[in-house]
Write an enzyme that holds these catalytic residues in place. Structure first.
Site, PDB file in Angstrom:
ATOM      1  CG  HIS A 240      18.490  68.668   0.791  1.00 16.11           C
ATOM      2  ND1 HIS A 240      19.524  67.808   1.069  1.00 16.11           N
ATOM      3  CD2 HIS A 240      18.503  69.598   1.787  1.00 16.11           C
ATOM      4  CE1 HIS A 240      20.131  68.179   2.178  1.00 16.11           C
ATOM      5  NE2 HIS A 240      19.533  69.265   2.632  1.00 16.11           N
TER       6      HIS A 240
HETATM    7  C1  BDR Z   1      14.896  67.388   3.220  1.00 16.35           C
HETATM    8  O1  BDR Z   1      14.343  67.853   4.438  1.00 16.35           O
HETATM    9  C2  BDR Z   1      13.946  69.196   4.307  1.00 16.35           C
HETATM   10  O2  BDR Z   1      14.714  70.004   5.146  1.00 16.35           O
HETATM   11  C3  BDR Z   1      14.165  69.607   2.883  1.00 16.35           C
HETATM   12  O3  BDR Z   1      13.040  70.295   2.362  1.00 16.35           O
HETATM   13  C4  BDR Z   1      14.442  68.324   2.131  1.00 16.35           C
HETATM   14  O4  BDR Z   1      13.270  67.830   1.523  1.00 16.35           O
HETATM   15  C5  BDR Z   1      16.404  67.259   3.362  1.00 16.35           C
HETATM   16  O5  BDR Z   1      16.725  66.350   4.366  1.00 16.35           O
END
Ligand code: BDR
Ligand code: CA
Length: 312
Positions: A240
């Site tokens: 992400h």
């Molecule tokens: C987000 O939540 C965390 O798990 C990751 O770092 C990312 O920023 C994705 O939903």
């Protein structure tokens, strides 16, 4: 080349660590600092991880400032199931010797923005607590923020429930302050980041770069990959946070659409949802965000590989 001045705000986290690696390897960016927030893990751990990453990968010159240890209203609910007890999965980095900046994150952000002759882009990839505190305590600082290119939210999907994404779900009130601030936002939410996944083949190619970054990513992705493959609809793990950095480097790889985005903080099932209005007939003067919807995944994976090769 004129570099883009940025300050990242992270809750390091496996994909946060990768985002930092991509940013530090990018000649297009001038990283003025990294501020840290609690999210994927406690602040103590996310700070430790951030310091470890910048030091191990040779950028101890980047100031790292500690921010909020909890969301504005809710209690912190970290995510060890996804990011492991340390926050970096099964990857192990040497104990950092570099210390955090003497200022807290909000003071650091304020001072750096105030002193800067040019506007700075903020790149938050965790809960928006630090950014909300900054603009609430020092509203004049908004003028010095070029835009906020963030990871969080989702127009059409959630990962904490059907409609809420982790960063927004962790601190919905902070997110509402940021989205209502009038600052231009580029939202790299789940609509695009769930399309930015690495398959096992990609991970093996990343490892085959034979670099310290390749080893680190492959190790960090081990549990994270299983978690995604077992629990999501993806054939790999979503990286992400690296997508927000990729937007800055290669906006041409990314499909966006302008929208009016509001954060719900009242709903029972929708507490923390980014409600995105794309209707043609909407009041476009209320638009506050460019919502990222699609990405050239092959190019994105190529960027991750190139990033690993940079850290020989
Ligand atoms: C987000 O939540 C965390 O798990 C990751 O770092 C990312 O920023 C994705 O939903
Ligand atoms: Ca994150």
């Amino acid at each position: 080349m004129k570099k883009i001045p940025v300050i990242m705000d992270v809750d390091t986290g496996i994909d946060d660590a990768v985002a930092i690696l991509v940013a530090m390897a990018a000649p297009q960016l001038d990283i003025k600092g990294i501020t840290v927030v609690a999210g994927n893990q406690t602040l103590e751990k996310t700070l430790h991880n951030t310091l470890s990453v910048v030091e191990y990968f040779g950028r101890s010159d980047i100031p790292v400032a500690a921010g909020s240890s909890r969301p504005l209203v809710k209690e912190l609910q970290a995510d060890p199931a996804t990011h492991g007890e340390s926050g970096l999965g099964t990857a192990r980095l040497p104990q950092p010797t570099v210390k955090p900046h003497s200022m807290d994150a909000v003071s650091f952000l304020r001072e750096t923005l105030e002193k800067s002759e040019e506007k700075i882009t903020l790149v938050p990839v965790g809960p928006l607590t630090n950014i909300a505190l900054l603009i609430s305590c020092y509203p004049h600082i908004k003028e010095k923020i070029d835009r906020i290119v963030m990871m969080g939210g989702g127009a059409f999907e959630g990962n904490m429930n059907a409609v809420c994404e982790f960063n927004l779900f962790t601190d919905p009130e902070a997110a509402q302050i940021v989205f209502d601030s009038g600052i231009e936002i580029v939202m790299c939410g789940l609509d695009i980041t769930m399309k930015s996944y690495t398959t096992m083949e990609d991970i093996l190619r990343i490892k085959a770069t034979g670099t310290k970054a390749g080893d680190f990513c492959a190790e960090a992705f081990a549990l994270y990959y299983d978690r995604y493959v077992n629990n999501s609809r993806l054939p790999g793990c979503a990286v992400h946070d690296a997508v927000a950095v990729t937007y800055l480097l290669h906006p041409e790889w990314i499909k966006t659409e302008r929208a009016n985005v509001k954060v719900d903080i009242d709903g029972t099932e929708t507490y923390g949802q980014t409600v995105c209005d794309f209707r043609k007939g909407r009041d476009k003067s209320m638009d506050n965000a460019l919502v990222c919807l699609d990405i050239d995944r092959e190019k994105f994976i190529g960027l991750l590989e190139e990033t690993c090769k940079y850290y020989k």
